[in-house]
Design an enzyme around this catalytic site. Structure first.
Site, PDB file in Angstrom:
ATOM      1  N   SER A   1      -4.102  -4.994   8.400  1.00  0.00           N
ATOM      2  CA  SER A   1      -5.137  -3.861   8.205  1.00  0.00           C
ATOM      3  C   SER A   1      -5.470  -3.399   9.673  1.00  0.00           C
ATOM      4  O   SER A   1      -5.480  -4.486  10.617  1.00  0.00           O
ATOM      5  CB  SER A   1      -6.228  -4.356   7.475  1.00  0.00           C
ATOM      6  OG  SER A   1      -7.374  -3.466   7.683  1.00  0.00           O
TER       7      SER A   1
ATOM      8  N   TYR B   1     -12.672 -10.640   5.806  1.00  0.00           N
ATOM      9  CA  TYR B   1     -11.605  -9.895   5.485  1.00  0.00           C
ATOM     10  C   TYR B   1     -10.904  -9.530   6.811  1.00  0.00           C
ATOM     11  O   TYR B   1      -9.456  -9.645   7.089  1.00  0.00           O
ATOM     12  CB  TYR B   1     -11.972  -8.573   4.716  1.00  0.00           C
ATOM     13  CG  TYR B   1     -10.670  -7.492   4.600  1.00  0.00           C
ATOM     14  CD1 TYR B   1      -9.864  -7.975   3.437  1.00  0.00           C
ATOM     15  CD2 TYR B   1     -10.432  -6.382   5.384  1.00  0.00           C
ATOM     16  CE1 TYR B   1      -8.852  -7.016   3.265  1.00  0.00           C
ATOM     17  CE2 TYR B   1      -9.437  -5.677   4.979  1.00  0.00           C
ATOM     18  CZ  TYR B   1      -8.655  -5.833   4.039  1.00  0.00           C
ATOM     19  OH  TYR B   1      -7.313  -5.076   3.781  1.00  0.00           O
TER      20      TYR B   1
END
Length: 260
Positions: free
Chosen positions: A152, A166
């Site tokens: 990401s 995350y």
């Protein structure tokens, strides 16, 4: 779809896409099935993943659903056993399954932190480890086996909202990509990652005003990612065209990171 260019052909290959029942994983799986890849997809709900696999297969395509709980310590090994019962070779492994834990620094719990790390990092490492016999069996000098990790842009910069677990997990998967590249290159297995920006998924509602405003402000191309964008990146990395790319993380973000 033009299937004739051998540089980008994937016909006859075998792939496993974790978390392939929704979001970017589903985009990737659909693209692989449509390009003649026998594609296995995983999800926690056996009924849901089987139904989606049947939907993806359609006329002439092959897609098989496998139930897997990758947050469990034994999950990667059990999934590898399921695949090994069906296949001696695996050309493409896409480590896409992901978990998130929203909340502030003060609100984060040990359980939330561990869930994100277990799914996003631990499962990717141990699934790759457990599937090495099949990856090695599929590899050759001109056409290595491929491991593609889904990271990401949150692992490449610090966003304006709190997503500590995350983003840390995605930075870890980018680093793990380089580490596995060094370990597996001699086995003719390449390891790369893509780092998506805003794509429609369970984690990102690209139709919301907040995300639309963020895209308009920060993404030079001014739009979210599409299924074709995710498919294109994975097809490149998985095909002969990407055979010499190894140990890299490709931002798939419309220029977001470049414009920071």
């Amino acid at each position: 779809m033009n299937m004739l260019d051998p540089l980008f052909s994937l016909t006859g290959k075998i792939a496993l896409v974790t978390g392939g029942g929704r979001g970017i994983g589903a985009m990737i799986a659909r693209g692989l099935v449509g390009r003649g890849v026998r594609t296995y997809i995983t999800g926690r709900d056996p009924g849901q993943i089987d139904a989606f696999a049947q939907e993806l297969a359609g006329p002439g395509g092959e897609c098989i659903g496998l139930a897997a709980e990758l947050s469990d310590q034994s999950g990667p090994g059990k999934l590898a056993e399921q695949l090994a019962e069906r296949e001696e070779r695996l050309h493409i492994l896409v480590n896409n399954a992901g978990a998130n834990a929203a909340g502030s620094l003060a609100a984060m719990t040990v359980e939330d932190w561990d869930l994100v790390m277990n799914v996003n990092v631990r499962a990717a490492f141990f699934l790759t480890q457990q599937l090495l016999p099949q990856l090695r069996a599929a590899a050759n000098d001109d056409d290595p086996a491929r491991v593609i990790n889904v990271g990401s842009i949150g692992g490449l910069h610090i966003p304006n909202w709190e997503a500590h677990a995350y983003n840390t997990s995605k930075a870890a998967i980018h680093h793990l990509t380089r580490s596995l590249c060094k370990a597996l290159g001699r086995d003719r297995v390449t390891v790369n990652a893509i780092a998506p920006g805003p794509f429609p998924s369970g984690l990102t509602d690209t139709s919301s005003d907040a995300v639309k405003n963020s895209i308009a402000t920060h993404v030079p191309l001014g739009r979210p990612g599409t299924a074709e964008d995710a498919e294109g990146a994975v097809v490149f990395l998985a095909s002969r065209a990407g055979a010499y790319v190894n140990g890299t993380t490709i931002p798939l973000d419309g220029g977001y990171i470049a414009a920071l």
